[in-house]
Design an enzyme around this catalytic site. Structure first.
Site, PDB file in Angstrom:
ATOM      1  CG  ASP A  67       2.750  79.767 -57.912  1.00 50.14           C
ATOM      2  OD1 ASP A  67       3.273  80.888 -57.985  1.00 50.14           O
ATOM      3  OD2 ASP A  67       2.956  78.880 -58.753  1.00 50.14           O
ATOM      4  CG  ASN A 136       8.360  68.822 -61.953  1.00 48.42           C
ATOM      5  OD1 ASN A 136       7.821  69.816 -62.453  1.00 48.42           O
ATOM      6  ND2 ASN A 136       8.408  68.632 -60.637  1.00 48.42           N
ATOM      7  CG  HIS A 138       5.986  72.664 -61.654  1.00 47.83           C
ATOM      8  ND1 HIS A 138       7.203  72.419 -61.058  1.00 47.83           N
ATOM      9  CD2 HIS A 138       6.008  73.980 -61.971  1.00 47.83           C
ATOM     10  CE1 HIS A 138       7.912  73.539 -61.021  1.00 47.83           C
ATOM     11  NE2 HIS A 138       7.203  74.497 -61.579  1.00 47.83           N
ATOM     12  CD  GLU A 143       6.186  70.368 -57.751  1.00 47.08           C
ATOM     13  OE1 GLU A 143       6.379  70.076 -58.935  1.00 47.08           O
ATOM     14  OE2 GLU A 143       6.994  71.058 -57.087  1.00 47.08           O
TER      15      GLU A 143
END
Length: 253
Positions: A67, A136, A138, A143
Site C-alpha cells: 500500500d 481493527n 485490517h 479496513e
C-alpha cells in the site's frame, strides 16, 4: 493457519527473516510482497544483516508493497516508498527497478490500481506475502467492511488507523485520509502468507483473528481460507491465546 509464538520482538523478527531468506533461496526469481509499519522493521534490519554476512542476495528478487498513502510522492519522508528505501532497499543488492510500491501521487488512481495489478500478473504470483495486523483487523489498508473480493483499490482510512499511524507524522491532521492498497483477493493469491503481530496492543486483534468468525468486519479473518499462512507472534501479542491454539513456541537460537 500455523501459529508460532516467539519469546520477544527480536526473535519474532529473526524468525520472519529466516522465512523470507528461505523463499529467496528456493526460487529462481522470487517475488516478495512487503509491508511497512513498525512491526516488520526488525525483520528488515535482520535481512540487511544477513545480506552483509553473505547469507542472502536480493539481486534476483522482485518486490511489491501492499500500500501507499494517497497524495504522498515517493520522495516524501512519510511515504511507504521512502520507508522501504530507508529500511531495506538502500542497503541490499536489490535492483530498485524491480521494487514496486503503489503510486500515491497520481492524477488517475483508478488506472494506477489497474496498472499495479497487471504488473503483478506479469511477474507471476507472489511467493511470500508479509502482512501486519491492524488493531481493527485490517490487512494492507483493507479496513473493516472491505469486501473479500477486492483487487487493488483506493480506500478511505478508518479513524483508528489514522490515529495509530499519527506517531509517524507531526500531527493526526497530517495523516492522509486515503490510501491505495492491494485488495484482499489480491493478497489471498499469494503462495504463502506470513502475518506478524507484536506487543500488548495487538492481543485483542490476535485473539479475534484466531477465535472470531470470518467476516469482512475483520478483514484478517479471511486468512483462514488460505492453505499456507504462518502467524508469528511475540508473547505479548499471543497472551490471550490458549496453549491449545498455539502450534509452536520457539526460543532464541
Amino acid at each position: 493457519m500455523n501459529i508460532i509464538v516467539c519469546q520477544n520482538y527480536d526473535h519474532l523478527s529473526d524468525y520472519a527473516k529466516d522465512l523470507v531468506i528461505n523463499t529467496i533461496n528456493n526460487n529462481d526469481k522470487p517475488v516478495l510482497g512487503l509491508a511497512t509499519g513498525s512491526t516488520p522493521e526488525g525483520m528488515y534490519q535482520a535481512l540487511i544483516k544477513a545480506y552483509q554476512e553473505k547469507h542472502v542476495s536480493f539481486k534476483d528478487v522482485t518486490t511489491f508493497n501492499l500500500d501507499e498513502y494517497i497524495g504522498l510522492g515517493k520522495e516524501d519522508p512519510n511515504s511507504y516508498h521512502h520507508f522501504m528505501d530507508e529500511h531495506l532497499f538502500n542497503y541490499v543488492d536489490i535492483d530498485q527497478n524491480e521494487t514496486f510500491v503503489p503510486p500515491g501521487n497520481t492524477d488517475n488512481h483508478e488506472q494506477a490500481c489497474l496498472d499495479y495489478e497487471q504488473n503483478m500478473h506479469r511477474h507471476g504470483d507472489i511467493d511470500l506475502q508479509v502482512l501486519g495486523l491492524g488493531v481493527n483487523g485490517h490487512i494492507g489498508f483493507n479496513e473493516p467492511g472491505t469486501p473479500f473480493d477486492t483487487r487493488t483499490h483506493v480506500i478511505e482510512l478508518d479513524e483508528s488507523t489514522r490515529v495509530a499511524n499519527a506517531r509517524f507524522f507531526d500531527s493526526i491532521d497530517d495523516v492522509p485520509t486515503h490510501a491505495i492498497t492491494m485488495g484482499i483477493e489480491t493478497i489471498m493469491e499469494s503462495k504463502q502468507i506470513v502475518l506478524l503481530a507484536s506487543g500488548d496492543s495487538k492481543k485483542e486483534a490476535v485473539q479475534r483473528l484466531v477465535n472470531g468468525e470470518e467476516t469482512p468486519d475483520f478483514p484478517a479473518s479471511i486468512l483462514h481460507r488460505h492453505n499456507n499462512v504462518t502467524v508469528i507472534l511475540d508473547r505479548d501479542a499471543a497472551s490471550l491465546l490458549s496453549v491449545e491454539q498455539i502450534d509452536q513456541v520457539v526460543g532464541p537460537k
